[in-house]
Design a protein around this motif. Sequence first.
Motif, PDB file in Angstrom:
ATOM      1  N   GLY A 218      46.230  42.492  50.147  1.00 15.50           N
ATOM      2  CA  GLY A 218      45.958  42.052  48.811  1.00 15.50           C
ATOM      3  C   GLY A 218      46.403  42.844  47.713  1.00 15.50           C
ATOM      4  N   LEU A 219      46.391  42.404  46.612  1.00 10.20           N
ATOM      5  CA  LEU A 219      46.656  43.162  45.478  1.00 10.20           C
ATOM      6  C   LEU A 219      45.975  42.699  44.086  1.00 10.20           C
ATOM      7  CD1 LEU A 219      50.317  42.233  44.022  1.00 10.20           C
ATOM      8  CD2 LEU A 219      49.577  41.350  46.148  1.00 10.20           C
ATOM      9  N   GLN A 220      46.066  43.213  43.300  1.00  9.83           N
ATOM     10  CA  GLN A 220      45.307  42.922  42.007  1.00  9.83           C
ATOM     11  C   GLN A 220      46.019  43.196  40.813  1.00  9.83           C
ATOM     12  OE1 GLN A 220      43.263  41.061  40.235  1.00  9.83           O
ATOM     13  NE2 GLN A 220      41.244  41.794  41.145  1.00  9.83           N
ATOM     14  N   HIS A 221      45.895  42.244  39.655  1.00 11.43           N
ATOM     15  CA  HIS A 221      46.501  42.525  38.434  1.00 11.43           C
ATOM     16  C   HIS A 221      45.623  41.781  37.328  1.00 11.43           C
ATOM     17  CE1 HIS A 221      49.542  43.287  35.364  1.00 11.43           C
ATOM     18  NE2 HIS A 221      49.227  42.117  34.756  1.00 11.43           N
TER      19      HIS A 221
ATOM     20  N   ASP B 251      55.340  35.726  37.288  1.00 11.83           N
ATOM     21  CA  ASP B 251      56.018  36.355  38.476  1.00 11.83           C
ATOM     22  C   ASP B 251      54.879  37.330  39.429  1.00 11.83           C
ATOM     23  OD1 ASP B 251      55.983  38.329  36.246  1.00 11.83           O
ATOM     24  OD2 ASP B 251      57.605  39.407  37.367  1.00 11.83           O
ATOM     25  N   ILE B 252      53.979  37.794  38.467  1.00  6.98           N
ATOM     26  CA  ILE B 252      53.084  38.397  39.182  1.00  6.98           C
ATOM     27  C   ILE B 252      51.920  37.524  39.888  1.00  6.98           C
ATOM     28  CG2 ILE B 252      50.994  40.285  39.020  1.00  6.98           C
ATOM     29  CD1 ILE B 252      52.518  41.698  37.167  1.00  6.98           C
ATOM     30  N   PHE B 253      51.596  36.493  39.040  1.00  7.03           N
ATOM     31  CA  PHE B 253      50.869  35.489  39.471  1.00  7.03           C
ATOM     32  C   PHE B 253      51.388  34.756  40.972  1.00  7.03           C
ATOM     33  CE2 PHE B 253      49.008  31.072  40.115  1.00  7.03           C
ATOM     34  CZ  PHE B 253      47.874  31.420  39.685  1.00  7.03           C
ATOM     35  N   ALA B 254      52.622  34.590  41.034  1.00  7.51           N
ATOM     36  CA  ALA B 254      53.242  33.912  42.076  1.00  7.51           C
ATOM     37  C   ALA B 254      53.310  34.940  43.202  1.00  7.51           C
ATOM     38  CB  ALA B 254      54.639  33.585  41.845  1.00  7.51           C
TER      39      ALA B 254
ATOM     40  N   GLN C 103      49.939  35.156  45.073  1.00  5.47           N
ATOM     41  CA  GLN C 103      49.835  33.930  45.972  1.00  5.47           C
ATOM     42  C   GLN C 103      50.650  34.021  47.255  1.00  5.47           C
ATOM     43  OE1 GLN C 103      47.228  32.174  44.486  1.00  5.47           O
ATOM     44  NE2 GLN C 103      47.734  33.516  42.902  1.00  5.47           N
ATOM     45  N   ARG C 104      51.821  34.562  47.000  1.00  7.19           N
ATOM     46  CA  ARG C 104      52.636  34.976  48.397  1.00  7.19           C
ATOM     47  C   ARG C 104      51.975  35.815  49.172  1.00  7.19           C
ATOM     48  NH1 ARG C 104      56.677  34.664  44.679  1.00  7.19           N
ATOM     49  NH2 ARG C 104      57.279  37.005  44.943  1.00  7.19           N
ATOM     50  N   VAL C 105      51.534  36.783  48.695  1.00  8.27           N
ATOM     51  CA  VAL C 105      50.705  37.709  49.463  1.00  8.27           C
ATOM     52  C   VAL C 105      49.659  37.427  50.187  1.00  8.27           C
ATOM     53  CG1 VAL C 105      49.895  40.046  49.829  1.00  8.27           C
ATOM     54  CG2 VAL C 105      51.981  39.856  48.702  1.00  8.27           C
ATOM     55  N   MET C 106      48.563  36.560  49.257  1.00  8.35           N
ATOM     56  CA  MET C 106      47.388  36.384  49.555  1.00  8.35           C
ATOM     57  C   MET C 106      47.056  35.159  50.261  1.00  8.35           C
ATOM     58  SD  MET C 106      45.695  38.839  46.429  1.00  8.35           S
ATOM     59  CE  MET C 106      43.970  38.438  47.019  1.00  8.35           C
ATOM     60  N   VAL C 107      47.996  34.194  50.139  1.00 10.22           N
ATOM     61  CA  VAL C 107      47.602  32.821  50.423  1.00 10.22           C
ATOM     62  C   VAL C 107      48.797  32.403  51.507  1.00 10.22           C
ATOM     63  CG1 VAL C 107      47.368  30.401  49.809  1.00 10.22           C
ATOM     64  CG2 VAL C 107      46.371  32.005  48.400  1.00 10.22           C
TER      65      VAL C 107
ATOM     66  N   TYR D  49      39.938  37.529  33.467  1.00  9.30           N
ATOM     67  CA  TYR D  49      41.212  38.408  33.330  1.00  9.30           C
ATOM     68  C   TYR D  49      41.643  38.697  35.059  1.00  9.30           C
ATOM     69  CZ  TYR D  49      38.908  39.406  28.949  1.00  9.30           C
ATOM     70  OH  TYR D  49      38.287  39.342  27.723  1.00  9.30           O
ATOM     71  N   LYS D  50      41.016  37.916  35.869  1.00 10.32           N
ATOM     72  CA  LYS D  50      41.564  37.920  37.258  1.00 10.32           C
ATOM     73  C   LYS D  50      42.096  36.634  37.826  1.00 10.32           C
ATOM     74  CE  LYS D  50      38.513  41.798  38.420  1.00 10.32           C
ATOM     75  NZ  LYS D  50      37.376  42.286  39.004  1.00 10.32           N
ATOM     76  N   ALA D  51      42.871  35.750  37.078  1.00 10.29           N
ATOM     77  CA  ALA D  51      43.295  34.363  37.519  1.00 10.29           C
ATOM     78  C   ALA D  51      44.011  34.300  38.708  1.00 10.29           C
ATOM     79  CB  ALA D  51      44.275  33.893  36.294  1.00 10.29           C
ATOM     80  N   ALA D  52      44.884  35.233  39.069  1.00  6.25           N
ATOM     81  CA  ALA D  52      45.716  35.145  40.205  1.00  6.25           C
ATOM     82  C   ALA D  52      44.708  35.670  41.385  1.00  6.25           C
ATOM     83  CB  ALA D  52      46.850  36.174  40.290  1.00  6.25           C
ATOM     84  N   TYR D  53      44.270  36.632  41.229  1.00  9.97           N
ATOM     85  CA  TYR D  53      43.079  36.933  42.540  1.00  9.97           C
ATOM     86  C   TYR D  53      42.118  36.190  42.892  1.00  9.97           C
ATOM     87  CZ  TYR D  53      40.342  40.536  45.262  1.00  9.97           C
ATOM     88  OH  TYR D  53      39.829  41.054  46.410  1.00  9.97           O
ATOM     89  N   VAL D  54      41.419  35.444  41.778  1.00  4.51           N
ATOM     90  CA  VAL D  54      40.453  34.366  42.060  1.00  4.51           C
ATOM     91  C   VAL D  54      41.165  33.130  42.620  1.00  4.51           C
ATOM     92  CG1 VAL D  54      38.727  33.115  40.933  1.00  4.51           C
ATOM     93  CG2 VAL D  54      38.970  35.310  40.467  1.00  4.51           C
ATOM     94  N   THR D  55      42.162  32.909  42.198  1.00  2.00           N
ATOM     95  CA  THR D  55      42.825  31.732  42.708  1.00  2.00           C
ATOM     96  C   THR D  55      43.294  31.772  44.097  1.00  2.00           C
ATOM     97  OG1 THR D  55      43.729  31.231  40.407  1.00  2.00           O
ATOM     98  CG2 THR D  55      44.926  30.223  42.435  1.00  2.00           C
ATOM     99  N   ALA D  56      43.452  32.943  44.314  1.00  3.45           N
ATOM    100  CA  ALA D  56      43.974  33.209  45.754  1.00  3.45           C
ATOM    101  C   ALA D  56      42.924  33.289  46.664  1.00  3.45           C
ATOM    102  CB  ALA D  56      44.949  34.579  45.741  1.00  3.45           C
TER     103      ALA D  56
END
Length: 260
Positions: free
Chosen positions: A92-95, A105-108, A111-115, A151-158
């Motif tokens: 996983g990774l965080q932003h 692009d970071i959001f996507a 999702q590719r790495v974590m989902v 502030y953790k939209a991508a991580y929480v979504t994943a």
Amino acid sequence: MAVTTDTAPAADTDLTGHRALITGAAAGIGLACARRLAAAGADIVIVDLRTDAAQAAADELGGRALTVDLSDPDAVERIDCDGVDILINNAGLQHIAPVTEFPPDIFARIQRVMVEAPFRLARRTLPGMYERGWGRVVNISSVHGHRASPYKAAYVTAKHALEGLSKVIALEAAPYGVTANCVSPAYVRTALVEEQIADQAAAHDLEPDQVIDQIMLARAAVRRLIEPDEVADLVTYLCSPSAAMITGSSVTIDGAWTAH
């Protein structure tokens, strides 16, 4: 009385003859899981982006190292999954950024790495597990698979998506003797968390210890960071024969963080 050591697993956690593929296994939670599973007798496949660290972990455990960028779907499809009957999706990774400023692009990529990568790996390993009538899928989720933080939209979504994927796998795989679960820790003492501590300290003009106490552990009843080995112990149990009836679950290890 039987005596157990790191090289002599207890009978109910004996994973001799099984092959475990762990993503993000060159450090942190992934490496702790690899060590615990190896001690239980499993053959280990280390998947990580960092070649040298992955090879060092594989050398330590007598396993195999694969350098893979999990954000590249084609690279994921090239992973050798032959004989894998324990799949640990940990990478996983965080932003951290407001939604209005979050780079798409970071959001996507997150999702590719974590989902998507966990989905692709499950899709490729499950047929072999079904054929053998046994398998374990453990997805390293997070309290953020149950709760949100700003502030953790991508991580929480994943993490929410990974929880859902895990439940679907559990339902489909149950007739074949295969379980799928999430392990959902709060803040674990890893490089990823150490980076967040430094970022939060700079952003809020706090000392690192203050960040841990006032921000990261604000919701926890047990006020300390979780150690990677504590997560690995739970993961190993979920991979054991004793955990055959635990499936479709998300087991929190959070010092009562989500009890509120």
